[in-house]
Structure formats: C-alpha cells, structure tokens
Design a protein around this motif. Structure first.
Motif, PDB file in Angstrom:
ATOM      1  N   HIS A  86       0.559   5.927   3.418  1.00  0.00           N
ATOM      2  CA  HIS A  86      -0.401   5.526   4.445  1.00  0.00           C
ATOM      3  C   HIS A  86      -0.699   6.759   5.290  1.00  0.00           C
ATOM      4  O   HIS A  86       0.154   7.212   6.039  1.00  0.00           O
ATOM      5  CB  HIS A  86       0.190   4.416   5.321  1.00  0.00           C
ATOM      6  CG  HIS A  86      -0.793   3.822   6.286  1.00  0.00           C
ATOM      7  ND1 HIS A  86      -1.239   4.488   7.401  1.00  0.00           N
ATOM      8  CD2 HIS A  86      -1.406   2.616   6.311  1.00  0.00           C
ATOM      9  CE1 HIS A  86      -2.078   3.723   8.065  1.00  0.00           C
ATOM     10  NE2 HIS A  86      -2.198   2.581   7.417  1.00  0.00           N
TER      11      HIS A  86
ATOM     12  N   GLY B 141      -3.549   1.321  -2.859  1.00  0.00           N
ATOM     13  CA  GLY B 141      -4.213   1.415  -1.573  1.00  0.00           C
ATOM     14  C   GLY B 141      -5.132   2.603  -1.412  1.00  0.00           C
ATOM     15  O   GLY B 141      -5.483   2.980  -0.298  1.00  0.00           O
TER      16      GLY B 141
ATOM     17  N   TYR C 118      -4.870   0.039   9.474  1.00  0.00           N
ATOM     18  CA  TYR C 118      -4.551   1.288  10.154  1.00  0.00           C
ATOM     19  C   TYR C 118      -3.302   1.188  11.031  1.00  0.00           C
ATOM     20  O   TYR C 118      -2.718   2.204  11.384  1.00  0.00           O
ATOM     21  CB  TYR C 118      -5.732   1.750  11.019  1.00  0.00           C
ATOM     22  CG  TYR C 118      -6.916   2.215  10.207  1.00  0.00           C
ATOM     23  CD1 TYR C 118      -7.058   3.562   9.848  1.00  0.00           C
ATOM     24  CD2 TYR C 118      -7.891   1.319   9.770  1.00  0.00           C
ATOM     25  CE1 TYR C 118      -8.122   3.992   9.101  1.00  0.00           C
ATOM     26  CE2 TYR C 118      -8.968   1.745   9.006  1.00  0.00           C
ATOM     27  CZ  TYR C 118      -9.088   3.088   8.676  1.00  0.00           C
ATOM     28  OH  TYR C 118     -10.147   3.506   7.909  1.00  0.00           O
TER      29      TYR C 118
ATOM     30  N   GLU D 142       0.437   0.717  11.821  1.00  0.00           N
ATOM     31  CA  GLU D 142       1.739   0.778  11.163  1.00  0.00           C
ATOM     32  C   GLU D 142       2.874   0.307  12.070  1.00  0.00           C
ATOM     33  O   GLU D 142       4.040   0.602  11.813  1.00  0.00           O
ATOM     34  CB  GLU D 142       2.025   2.218  10.725  1.00  0.00           C
ATOM     35  CG  GLU D 142       1.084   2.736   9.657  1.00  0.00           C
ATOM     36  CD  GLU D 142       1.503   4.100   9.155  1.00  0.00           C
ATOM     37  OE1 GLU D 142       2.155   4.162   8.096  1.00  0.00           O
ATOM     38  OE2 GLU D 142       1.192   5.095   9.834  1.00  0.00           O
TER      39      GLU D 142
END
Length: 354
Positions: free
Chosen positions: A273, A110, A19, A21
């Motif tokens: 993401h 992912g 989580y 970045e």
C-alpha cells in the motif's frame, strides 16, 4: 522494544476508501505493544500545510503525501520526538512496488488503483530512447512520461523544444547523464532489478528521501532513520533473485518471511500500500476549487513555460466531487499538485515557522 520497552508509534489517517491505513496500523501497534498516535488529516489540512512543505523541500510535489508528512512531523515535534524509524527503501530492495512486479510480468494485488500514476496504463507512450538505453521501458517511467505529456498540454507551445532542443528531449538528456552508471550494472540483471535501480536513482533519491522524508523531518528538528537502507540489509537484498522476492502477496517475500514471527499474520500477507494521499482533484468543492484557483492565478505567471490561462481552464473543467473515476482522479491529482507546488515556489514567500 525488547531492550527499552514499548516504542511509541505514529501514523496518518486519510479520508477516502482505499487510502486509510489506520486499522492496519492499530493492529500492528497492538501486536507489538506500542502506544499509537493516529493523526487524521483532511484535504483542507493538506492545503494548509502545502506552502510550508514545498518551501522546506524546495521542490515540486505530485501528491498530498508531502504536506501529509509535514502534518505527521508536526505531531511528532509536539510529542517531543527527535528521532524516528521509517520504512523507506523496503519496496526498492524487496521489489514491492506493483510497477516493479509488472516489469517482471507479475500482477500485484491491488495494483489497479495506481494505474496511470505509478503503474503504466494500457495506452502509455512508447519510449524508444529508453528501450535503447535499458533494453526495455520500465513500467513506472512509461507512467511518468504520460504524466509529463499531460503537463506539457498546459505549457506554452514550443516550450519543450526550447528547453530541450536536442533530439529526444528530456529523456535523451537524462540517459546521457546516467549512461556510465547504467553501463556499470551487473550483466544479466533482471528487468525488475534494473527498473528498481533506476527508480532508486531517480525517485527514491531525488524525491522520496529528499523531499518527503528528510526535508520535512529536518525542518522540525527530527532525524529520520530508514533501517531498510542499512548497508547490511541493502547488500543482502540486492543479491537476492527475482524469484526469491516474489510470493502470493506480491513482492518482498524475503522481508515478509523475516518478519513472520514479529508482525500479525494479516499484516505480513497484506498487499503493498503506497504512501499516497487521496486525490484532491476528486473532491474539489466550490470552496476548495476557489482556493486552488487563487493560488494558481497568483503564482503560475512566474513559472517558466506554464500557460496560466490553460492551467486555469483545465482546473475549471475538472468535474465536481464524486464524478471522476478513481484512476482519472489520481491522474489529474498529480497534475494539480504539480501546478500548486510550482505556483507556491514561484511566489517565493518566506518559509513558515514550524
């Protein structure tokens, strides 16, 4: 940057593998010559910010992303920032979300971490009303329907039938309202583009832009400008074919190609993401569990349809930290934050001063 010199950049850092970045943000900022401020947030910080976040949004939230954005805006205000550029819209236009790629039968890198939350799990419910209206069930809507079923399990028996007495329930009411817009879509539009239209109409417009971005920024006197939603960018990418949008890193191939000389190669090739906080439901220490329980017990009795006793029993049954699988924790987290935000809104406490 070329005209005015380095532009300051801000980013959030989350606890939990998968989580945070921070490293990618630092690499990007260094490459662009932008001074970077990183704001680390804990789960307790998110709980602190949650009342103000849902109060400003006047809406429910499904993840710690809402109070996290508020913590980011608090740092921006302290730095004297009044206008920010943000990335909302790029995944809708560039087909970057794994659930949009899944509608085109492409598996994004992912994607497993989003299974059952934004991406439908293998045991997702069938949605015949959606199939009839759109010709298929968008992947994200199957995931949201499963989430809705988990929530309904914490409501009083008969609540759904009382709220939506017509056959088909909430989905029938939704698509009855969307019918004219759906009929106006260009014939032959691909499934990922049709799914992106629906996501944009519902999630982007009703939650991401409204509750996460505008509501939080404006409560601190900050204006958020999303350049990817500029009319010129929108008109070009909306006409792009599915095949032109796909690439080895998933979607957004056209955007990646446009920025190949601007961003570091590792960032250009980086898989999508999503802006999600790590699940609170997976790290419920005794102190956090007690704090959450007190909030639910105080507010849920005023929430129509919700059974406070069922909700508290569900909370008490959640495993201790480190026991749940990541996917299970993420699915439980959406329920937990929905209950928390509903309880806080129902208490009608005055908005906090930023």
């Amino acid at each position: 940057c070329r005209a005015a010199g380095p532009v300051p950049a801000f980013t959030l850092r989350f606890p939990g593998k998968g989580y945070d970045e921070g490293a990618a943000a630092a690499e990007t900022a260094a490459h662009c010559g932008s001074p970077l401020t990183q704001i680390s947030v804990s789960h307790d910080d998110l709980l602190d910010e949650l009342p103000g976040a849902v109060g400003a949004a006047e809406a429910l939230c499904i993840n710690g992303q809402l109070p996290a954005r508020r913590r980011l805006d608090r740092a921006l205000q302290r730095a004297g920032i009044v206008v920010v550029l943000s990335g909302e819209g790029s995944d809708e236009l560039g087909l970057g979300y794994p659930h949009l790629l899944a509608d085109g039968q492409v598996r994004a890198p992912g994607a497993d971490a989003q299974s059952g939350v934004m991406l439908a799990a293998l045991d997702g419910p069938s949605l015949p009303i959606v199939d009839q209206a759109m010709g298929f069930s968008p992947n994200f809507l199957v995931a949201k329907a499963a989430f809705g079923r988990r929530l309904l399990g914490l409501c009083h028996p008969g609540f759904e039938a009382e709220t939506f007495p017509a056959e088909g329930g909430a989905l029938a009411a939704l698509f009855a309202g969307l019918g004219p817009e759906l009929a106006a879509l260009p014939p032959g539009l691909s499934r990922p583009h049709r799914s992106s239209w629906l996501w944009t109409r519902l999630c982007l417009g009703g939650y991401i832009l409204r509750s996460i971005a505008d509501a939080q920024e404006m409560s601190f006197g900050i204006e958020c400008r999303p350049p990817f939603l500029d009319d010129a960018v929108w008109s070009v990418l909306r006409r792009a074919s599915v095949h032109s949008q796909l690439g080895p890193s998933g979607g957004k191939a056209l955007l990646r190609a446009a920025l190949v000389d601007v961003l570091p190669p590792s960032i250009v090739a980086r898989p999508k993401h999503p802006f999600l906080a790590p699940p609170l439901a997976g790290v419920l220490s005794p102190a956090r569990r007690a704090r959450v329980r007190d909030t639910l017990a105080a507010g849920l009795p005023a929430v129509p349809g919700v059974s406070t006793s069922l909700a508290l029993a569900w909370l008490d049954a959640l495993p201790p930290p480190g026991v749940q699988a990541p996917t299970t924790a993420a699915q439980n987290d959406a329920v937990l934050y929905t209950l928390l935000s509903a309880a806080l809104l129902a208490r009608s406490s005055p908005l906090e001063t930023p």
